[in-house]
Design a protein around this motif. Sequence first.
Motif, PDB file in Angstrom:
ATOM      1  N   UNK A  21      60.356  19.308  36.385  1.00 51.15           N
ATOM      2  CA  UNK A  21      61.554  18.457  36.274  1.00 51.15           C
ATOM      3  C   UNK A  21      61.466  17.577  35.042  1.00 51.15           C
ATOM      4  N   UNK A  22      61.026  18.177  33.943  1.00 59.04           N
ATOM      5  CA  UNK A  22      60.841  17.422  32.701  1.00 59.04           C
ATOM      6  C   UNK A  22      62.137  16.765  32.250  1.00 59.04           C
ATOM      7  N   UNK A  23      61.971  15.657  31.548  1.00 56.94           N
ATOM      8  CA  UNK A  23      63.106  14.887  31.059  1.00 56.94           C
ATOM      9  C   UNK A  23      62.918  14.669  29.560  1.00 56.94           C
ATOM     10  N   UNK A  24      63.925  15.007  28.787  1.00 54.93           N
ATOM     11  CA  UNK A  24      63.802  14.912  27.330  1.00 54.93           C
ATOM     12  C   UNK A  24      63.591  13.478  26.858  1.00 54.93           C
ATOM     13  N   UNK A  25      63.972  12.498  27.688  1.00 54.54           N
ATOM     14  CA  UNK A  25      63.764  11.106  27.283  1.00 54.54           C
ATOM     15  C   UNK A  25      62.279  10.769  27.194  1.00 54.54           C
ATOM     16  N   UNK A  26      61.422  11.550  27.861  1.00 56.13           N
ATOM     17  CA  UNK A  26      59.987  11.279  27.824  1.00 56.13           C
ATOM     18  C   UNK A  26      59.416  11.402  26.417  1.00 56.13           C
ATOM     19  N   UNK A  27      59.981  12.289  25.619  1.00 55.59           N
ATOM     20  CA  UNK A  27      59.441  12.513  24.277  1.00 55.59           C
ATOM     21  C   UNK A  27      60.436  12.136  23.177  1.00 55.59           C
ATOM     22  N   UNK A  28      61.594  11.592  23.554  1.00 55.60           N
ATOM     23  CA  UNK A  28      62.651  11.319  22.576  1.00 55.60           C
ATOM     24  C   UNK A  28      62.211  10.356  21.481  1.00 55.60           C
ATOM     25  N   UNK A  29      61.574   9.248  21.855  1.00 55.31           N
ATOM     26  CA  UNK A  29      61.159   8.264  20.851  1.00 55.31           C
ATOM     27  C   UNK A  29      60.092   8.833  19.929  1.00 55.31           C
ATOM     28  N   UNK A  30      59.215   9.642  20.480  1.00 55.63           N
ATOM     29  CA  UNK A  30      58.153  10.247  19.670  1.00 55.63           C
ATOM     30  C   UNK A  30      58.737  11.254  18.690  1.00 55.63           C
ATOM     31  N   UNK A  31      59.646  12.085  19.163  1.00 58.03           N
ATOM     32  CA  UNK A  31      60.297  13.066  18.292  1.00 58.03           C
ATOM     33  C   UNK A  31      61.056  12.360  17.169  1.00 58.03           C
ATOM     34  N   UNK A  32      61.741  11.282  17.511  1.00 56.93           N
ATOM     35  CA  UNK A  32      62.485  10.522  16.493  1.00 56.93           C
ATOM     36  C   UNK A  32      61.553  10.001  15.414  1.00 56.93           C
ATOM     37  N   UNK A  33      60.396   9.467  15.821  1.00 56.72           N
ATOM     38  CA  UNK A  33      59.441   8.943  14.847  1.00 56.72           C
ATOM     39  C   UNK A  33      58.869  10.051  13.974  1.00 56.72           C
ATOM     40  N   UNK A  76      49.497   6.818  22.310  1.00 56.13           N
ATOM     41  CA  UNK A  76      49.917   6.665  23.708  1.00 56.13           C
ATOM     42  C   UNK A  76      50.917   7.738  24.105  1.00 56.13           C
ATOM     43  N   UNK A  77      51.636   8.279  23.134  1.00 59.75           N
ATOM     44  CA  UNK A  77      52.668   9.274  23.419  1.00 59.75           C
ATOM     45  C   UNK A  77      52.091  10.646  23.749  1.00 59.75           C
ATOM     46  N   UNK A  78      50.790  10.823  23.566  1.00 60.22           N
ATOM     47  CA  UNK A  78      50.186  12.112  23.904  1.00 60.22           C
ATOM     48  C   UNK A  78      50.384  12.436  25.376  1.00 60.22           C
ATOM     49  N   UNK A  79      50.236  11.429  26.227  1.00 60.91           N
ATOM     50  CA  UNK A  79      50.388  11.673  27.665  1.00 60.91           C
ATOM     51  C   UNK A  79      51.841  11.958  28.018  1.00 60.91           C
ATOM     52  N   UNK A  80      52.791  11.409  27.247  1.00 62.35           N
ATOM     53  CA  UNK A  80      54.192  11.731  27.488  1.00 62.35           C
ATOM     54  C   UNK A  80      54.419  13.225  27.264  1.00 62.35           C
ATOM     55  N   UNK A  81      53.860  13.715  26.162  1.00 60.90           N
ATOM     56  CA  UNK A  81      54.023  15.135  25.840  1.00 60.90           C
ATOM     57  C   UNK A  81      53.286  16.020  26.826  1.00 60.90           C
ATOM     58  N   UNK A  82      52.104  15.579  27.259  1.00 64.86           N
ATOM     59  CA  UNK A  82      51.356  16.356  28.242  1.00 64.86           C
ATOM     60  C   UNK A  82      52.129  16.455  29.555  1.00 64.86           C
ATOM     61  N   UNK A  83      52.697  15.347  29.989  1.00 62.81           N
ATOM     62  CA  UNK A  83      53.478  15.354  31.225  1.00 62.81           C
ATOM     63  C   UNK A  83      54.710  16.246  31.071  1.00 62.81           C
ATOM     64  N   UNK A 122      56.583   5.382  32.334  1.00 59.88           N
ATOM     65  CA  UNK A 122      57.642   4.495  32.810  1.00 59.88           C
ATOM     66  C   UNK A 122      57.366   3.052  32.414  1.00 59.88           C
ATOM     67  N   UNK A 123      56.108   2.641  32.526  1.00 59.75           N
ATOM     68  CA  UNK A 123      55.758   1.258  32.230  1.00 59.75           C
ATOM     69  C   UNK A 123      56.040   0.913  30.776  1.00 59.75           C
ATOM     70  N   UNK A 124      55.782   1.851  29.893  1.00 59.88           N
ATOM     71  CA  UNK A 124      56.003   1.602  28.466  1.00 59.88           C
ATOM     72  C   UNK A 124      57.306   2.213  27.964  1.00 59.88           C
ATOM     73  N   UNK A 125      58.183   2.596  28.923  1.00 58.24           N
ATOM     74  CA  UNK A 125      59.530   3.079  28.614  1.00 58.24           C
ATOM     75  C   UNK A 125      59.508   4.285  27.679  1.00 58.24           C
ATOM     76  N   UNK A 126      58.450   5.073  27.769  1.00 56.76           N
ATOM     77  CA  UNK A 126      58.308   6.313  27.000  1.00 56.76           C
ATOM     78  C   UNK A 126      58.417   6.070  25.499  1.00 56.76           C
ATOM     79  N   UNK A 127      57.991   4.894  25.098  1.00 54.72           N
ATOM     80  CA  UNK A 127      58.098   4.509  23.692  1.00 54.72           C
ATOM     81  C   UNK A 127      56.716   4.436  23.064  1.00 54.72           C
TER      82      UNK A 127
END
Length: 304
Positions: free
Chosen positions: A143-155, A130-137, A108-113
């Motif tokens: 209650x996963x949210x696709x926005x958590x990994x959206x920026x990483x997937x885009x990259x 840093x996005x490794x923890x987004x994917x782990x979560x 949340x602090x880094x806006x999942x970016x």
Amino acid sequence: LQFLLCVCRTLVIVPLQLSATCSVFASMCHSALLQRLCCLVLVVTVRAAGFGAKQETLAMGVKAVNKWLESNQLDCGWEDGTFMMGLAALQQATNDSGLYQAMFNYGEHFKWDLCLNLHGGGWNPDNQVCAAVYADLYSISSNRNSTWIAATVKQLDAEVSAADSANRWSWVDALFMAMSIYARIGAVTGKRKYFEKMHDNFVYSALNGHALWSSADALFYRDPPKGKLDGVFWSRGNGWAAAAMVQALKFAPANDPNTETYRMVYRQHMAKLVQLQGGDGCWRTSLTDPGGPCIIQSQCRSTA
């Protein structure tokens, strides 16, 4: 925090090759933050290989990490990004709600970016870890949210489509930073293209183009050795490379034929590292310089 000492003392029946991996990780510990990082990455390594530390040790780690988080603000750079990978592994080993919340708060602090602390933006592997923890979560949440990994997937999708993306893995640390993300995104999305791209980039970076892997020495160079009489086999860099292969093997599908590449290199690498360990339990800053300084923390000698 003394967590590293506790983990090292309580590991049981650890094979020699795994011990070498764990000890090389300890060579990363040259600051107070990185000591904590190594404590947690050590747990990642052991769990990835199918072994566990005693529950009381994990409980001590949870208490220490939660206490430290109360008064410290984490960054999105490669140091804290790697720290968060270990924190996530500790959370999965203990199901601790406080660590789960820390993972969520970090995202949340880094806006999942991705991180923009270093040059190269999202294309720099140091800015991706840093996005490794987004994917782990994402992988453990009901209650996963696709926005958590959206920026990483885009990259990563941009990199999959780019012909020159492998050229960006031009130093040994980048193997760990990038492969930790590719492996996780491949696992949580179920899309093979991420595993294929990870393998292609590893082959280019380590075996062919940048030739970071020296098959003759069974070690990794810190930087491409082209134009030099010989390169530097930096011990911490070899720890990063070992960790990268562990990440790839941990998350790869069971039927992935590319895992044999990682296994082949990893086995040769571990066998060589065992030979290079000094009688005092240390590996040197430059692995092939027996007279160099010892940078392994003495607490981890018991793992070998």
